[in-house]
Design a protein around this motif. Structure first.
Motif, mmCIF file in Angstrom:
data_model
loop_
_atom_site.group_PDB
_atom_site.id
_atom_site.type_symbol
_atom_site.label_atom_id
_atom_site.label_comp_id
_atom_site.label_asym_id
_atom_site.label_seq_id
_atom_site.Cartn_x
_atom_site.Cartn_y
_atom_site.Cartn_z
ATOM 1 N N SER A 29 0.833 -1.212 0.000
ATOM 2 C CA SER A 29 0.000 0.000 0.000
ATOM 3 C C SER A 29 0.863 1.256 0.000
ATOM 4 N N ASN A 30 2.074 1.160 0.605
ATOM 5 C CA ASN A 30 2.886 2.389 0.717
ATOM 6 C C ASN A 30 4.352 2.132 0.421
ATOM 7 N N PHE A 31 5.093 3.207 0.219
ATOM 8 C CA PHE A 31 6.499 3.131 -0.194
ATOM 9 C C PHE A 31 7.322 4.054 0.694
ATOM 10 N N ALA A 32 8.485 3.556 1.143
ATOM 11 C CA ALA A 32 9.290 4.316 2.114
ATOM 12 C C ALA A 32 10.281 5.240 1.409
ATOM 13 N N PHE A 33 10.693 6.287 2.106
ATOM 14 C CA PHE A 33 11.664 7.261 1.587
ATOM 15 C C PHE A 33 12.947 7.184 2.391
ATOM 16 N N MET A 39 10.653 12.707 0.661
ATOM 17 C CA MET A 39 9.215 12.635 0.910
ATOM 18 C C MET A 39 8.541 13.951 0.546
ATOM 19 N N ARG A 40 9.197 15.050 0.952
ATOM 20 C CA ARG A 40 8.645 16.387 0.674
ATOM 21 C C ARG A 40 8.472 16.599 -0.835
ATOM 22 N N THR A 41 9.483 16.181 -1.589
ATOM 23 C CA THR A 41 9.437 16.333 -3.052
ATOM 24 C C THR A 41 8.268 15.548 -3.636
ATOM 25 N N ARG A 42 8.082 14.311 -3.135
ATOM 26 C CA ARG A 42 6.991 13.469 -3.648
ATOM 27 C C ARG A 42 5.630 14.042 -3.294
ATOM 28 N N PHE A 43 5.531 14.611 -2.076
ATOM 29 C CA PHE A 43 4.266 15.251 -1.672
ATOM 30 C C PHE A 43 3.866 16.335 -2.678
ATOM 31 N N LYS A 44 4.870 17.028 -3.194
ATOM 32 C CA LYS A 44 4.574 18.142 -4.120
ATOM 33 C C LYS A 44 4.045 17.641 -5.448
ATOM 34 N N PHE A 50 6.395 6.804 -6.633
ATOM 35 C CA PHE A 50 5.601 5.991 -5.705
ATOM 36 C C PHE A 50 5.558 6.612 -4.318
ATOM 37 N N LEU A 51 4.355 6.626 -3.738
ATOM 38 C CA LEU A 51 4.133 7.172 -2.406
ATOM 39 C C LEU A 51 3.145 6.267 -1.671
ATOM 40 N N TYR A 52 2.009 6.017 -2.383
ATOM 41 C CA TYR A 52 0.893 5.302 -1.777
ATOM 42 C C TYR A 52 0.113 4.688 -2.929
#
Ligand SMILES: *Cc1c(COP(=O)(O)O)cnc(C)c1O
Length: 387
Positions: A29-33, A39-44, A50-52
């Motif tokens: 379900s999720n992917f680690a950083f 993580m901040r970059t992916r949130f943007k 991959f994030l979720y």
């Protein structure tokens, strides 16, 4: 790009998974950083990696790459059903007060989206006989945002001139959407004809084994990113990794299955056209089809779905015919290994059957992977029931 390359190689990164021939199902379900900054970059921009798994997933990504390439499109999103792909192709691009021009009788759930859902938000739809291109043009208004097409239609196989309509719409900034479930990208590529979004119910030929429900959108990356960033993530209707894997498996044999089904279908149609109980066969690549020339100009094949109009006074005899067939199951959908029938009169009360109404005498048939003779013998035996 070569279709064999797309189906066998594209998007696969075997060295990353033990040189396994079949890709793994990344059931996570999720992917680690490695860092908060990552993580901040992916949130943007969740569309960048991959994030979720409500968003992107590696198994689904292999499928997306292949399906985009098959359509000659920049990008692809895969959904948990064809209906949700339809919904997600329309809703992001209309607001209150907008107008849609649609082909007459598109897929049922597209109609319900226009008639029952979008009307709640003051989005109106005009249905036109889109076999006549001018009718589409004439129906477009100042506030028309979408032209919605389905070519061929999955009951009467009505076809639209995709090139002409796409060009007209481009000049006016109207988005064109085409349901291409009937032909698949193997036989028709709407994106290459200028259409903005191509839809497929992957439940049909892509899955091919009657064991998965899924839908596909292809088009420009900017369009698909817009869908992804809100509606795809909000509705959470993306395909799950296991189902994506089933579609990858289906894709491996897609051209082979379509080739086989196309050949058998021509044999079955040849038999039906000569049969005294059959008034008419509706199939886009049949010489006698009204729009045969247009079909030839934009489709390279037509595969296993067609309708027949039978000569019947008696609706009951049409039902008996369908029930007596041993090799055709009575069921919705198509694209699997098994042959299917649906009599149009399954949608009405039998007491309302009117033999003067051609539509009531229509039976939709799907030819699966069985031998032609196996199917034809069964049809020959049971067509006699119709009277
Ligand atoms: C089946 C079908 C759909 C819907 O797809 P699902 O996968 O069943 O949700 C859409 N369009 C056409 C033409 C179809 O035949």
């Amino acid at each position: 790009m070569d279709i064999s390359f797309i189906i066998n190689e594209l998007g696969e990164d075997r060295e990353n998974y033990y040189n396994a021939i079949a890709p793994p199902i990344i059931q996570s379900s999720n992917f680690a950083f490695n860092s908060v900054e990552e993580m901040r970059t992916r949130f943007k921009d969740e569309y960048s990696g991959f994030l979720y798994s409500r968003g992107l997933n590696p198994t689904v990504d292999i499928l997306r790459k292949k399906l985009a390439a098959l359509d000659g499109a920049e990008d692809c999103l895969v959904f948990n059903s064809g209906a949700s792909a339809i919904f997600s192709s329309i809703v992001p691009f209309v607001s209150s007060g907008d107008h849609i021009v649609s082909v007459k009788n598109p897929y049922t759930w597209a109609q319900k989206c226009f008639n029952l859902f979008l009307t709640r938000y003051q989005v109106t739809t005009s249905y036109v006989d889109a076999r006549i291109t001018e009718e589409v043009f004439d129906a477009c208004k100042e506030n028309t945002k979408i032209i919605y097409l389905e070519s061929p239609n999955s009951w009467d196989f009505a076809i639209q001139d995709l090139r002409a309509i796409a060009q007209f719409a481009k000049e006016r900034g109207i988005m064109t959407i085409c349901d291409n479930s009937f032909a698949t990208p193997i036989y028709q590529r709407p994106i290459e004809l200028g259409i903005d979004i191509s839809i497929q119910s992957a439940t049909k030929y892509i899955g091919g084994h009657s064991d998965v429900v899924a839908g596909v959108l292809t088009g420009k990356k900017s369009i698909l990113k817009q869908i992804f960033d809100l509606e795809y993530l909000l509705a959470g209707n993306g395909i799950q990794p296991f189902n994506a894997w089933l579609l990858l498996r289906g894709l491996r044999s897609l051209p082979a299955r379509l080739e086989r089904i196309s050949r058998t279908t021509v044999q079955v149609i040849d038999f039906l056209k000569k049969h005294p109980k059959v008034e008419k066969v509706l199939f886009p690549l049949d010489d006698d089809f009204d729009q045969f020339k247009l079909a030839k100009s934009q489709m390279s094949g037509a595969c296993g779905l067609f309708s027949i109009i039978v000569k019947a006074e008696n609706g009951d005899s049409i039902e008996k015919f369908c029930e007596s067939l041993k090799t055709f199951l009575i069921a919705v959908s198509w694209g699997g290994h098994e042959s299917l029938v649906i009599p149009r009169l399954a949608g009405i009360d039998l007491k309302d059957f009117d033999s003067n109404n051609q539509e009531h005498r229509m039976i939709r048939m799907y030819v699966g992977l069985e031998d032609a003779d196996y199917l034809i013998n069964d049809l020959r035996k049971n067509l006699e029931i119709i009277h």
